[in-house]
Design an enzyme around this catalytic site. Structure first.
Site, PDB file in Angstrom:
ATOM      1  N   THR A  55     -13.515  18.440 -24.335  1.00 28.65           N
ATOM      2  CA  THR A  55     -13.487  18.644 -22.884  1.00 28.65           C
ATOM      3  C   THR A  55     -14.797  19.213 -22.378  1.00 28.65           C
ATOM      4  OG1 THR A  55     -11.113  19.072 -23.078  1.00 28.65           O
ATOM      5  CG2 THR A  55     -12.129  19.598 -20.982  1.00 28.65           C
ATOM      6  N   GLU A 130     -17.054  31.383 -30.144  1.00 25.85           N
ATOM      7  CA  GLU A 130     -16.452  31.178 -28.825  1.00 25.85           C
ATOM      8  C   GLU A 130     -15.956  32.496 -28.244  1.00 25.85           C
ATOM      9  OE1 GLU A 130     -14.786  26.586 -29.303  1.00 25.85           O
ATOM     10  OE2 GLU A 130     -13.463  28.272 -29.712  1.00 25.85           O
TER      11      GLU A 130
END
Length: 262
Positions: A55, A130
């Protein structure tokens, strides 16, 4: 009056670019969510965390378009080798946390988002970097397709919660998690090589398939994080400010938390 599936689809997607119509529904949903987040939250003279996964590719493409069209001055901080290459391939400015320890926002995907904005991340193996980048951002935004939106964790995502561990400790950690909380914690095996998956940080990943009756994720995340040898968990609790979900009809569902960062 009878309408064929083609006519119905045309009505649903009226006003959207033809490029979206050529995609499958999941890819179209990812692209719409990514574009909305980048359009609404990326501003000039800012530092942006760039997540990992499929994405995020659409978010970076849209960011590159805005930089070219609007002359934005944006520095990008990567969360993985993949994200770093994506930034460079799109001719965006690459920075690091040593130079830019405080980010204006971070944009990343998720494997699942529940009704309380708890996230499962790490399906791609990049959870440590992340989480570090997200923790440095004033605003952490999630972009995803509609299949990632759940009422509770484990409802949609069936691959377990990733837990990054030091290689020498994976068996004791595996046994401790299973004994304490139930379920099964399996070491993630590589597909194109013999042996386990090795993260960008040289660690292994356990995928914990947890019992569905677990609910206190903040407590569970803290407890697992304290186990010696655990590097990081794929539970992102009280971190995401807003999630954008691309829907099958071409709309974007927004979900917000009550997080206020200082």
């Amino acid at each position: 009056m009878f309408h064929s599936p083609v006519q119905i689809a045309a009505r649903l997607w009226h006003g959207y670019p033809r490029s979206l119509l050529k995609m499958g529904p999941l890819e179209s949903a990812k692209k719409i969510a990514a574009h909305k987040a980048v359009n609404e939250y990326v501003q000039n003279n800012t530092v942006i965390g760039i997540g990992s996964g499929s994405t995020v590719v659409y978010a970076v493409h849209r960011l590159a378009e805005r930089v070219k069209e609007e002359g934005l001055n944006v520095v990008c901080i990567s969360t993985s080798f993949q994200a770093r290459q994506l930034i460079l391939d799109n001719h965006l400015t690459l920075g690091d946390l040593e130079t830019y320890p405080k980010l204006d926002c971070a944009i990343d995907g998720a494997d699942e988002v529940d009704a309380e904005m708890n996230l499962i991340k790490g399906g791609g193996g990049c959870l440590l970097q992340e989480k570090i980048v997200a923790s440095c951002a004033q605003q952490f935004l999630v972009i995803a397709d509609y299949t990632k939106n759940s009422q509770k964790l484990g409802e949609q995502y069936k691959k377990g919660i990733p837990i990054e561990v030091v290689p020498m400790a994976y068996v004791p950690i595996q046994h401790r998690i299973e004994k304490t909380y139930g379920g099964t914690a399996k070491i993630r095996m590589a597909v194109a090589k013999a042996g386990p998956v090795v993260t960008d940080n040289g660690n292994f990943i356990l995928d914990w398939h947890f019992p569905q009756d677990l609910t206190n994720w903040n407590k569970i995340n803290e407890e697992i994080s304290l186990i010696p040898g655990v590097v990081e968990t794929g539970l992102f609790i009280n971190m995401a400010e807003k999630a954008f979900f691309g829907m099958p009809d071409g709309s974007v569902k927004e979900q917000s938390s009550n997080i206020q960062k200082i």
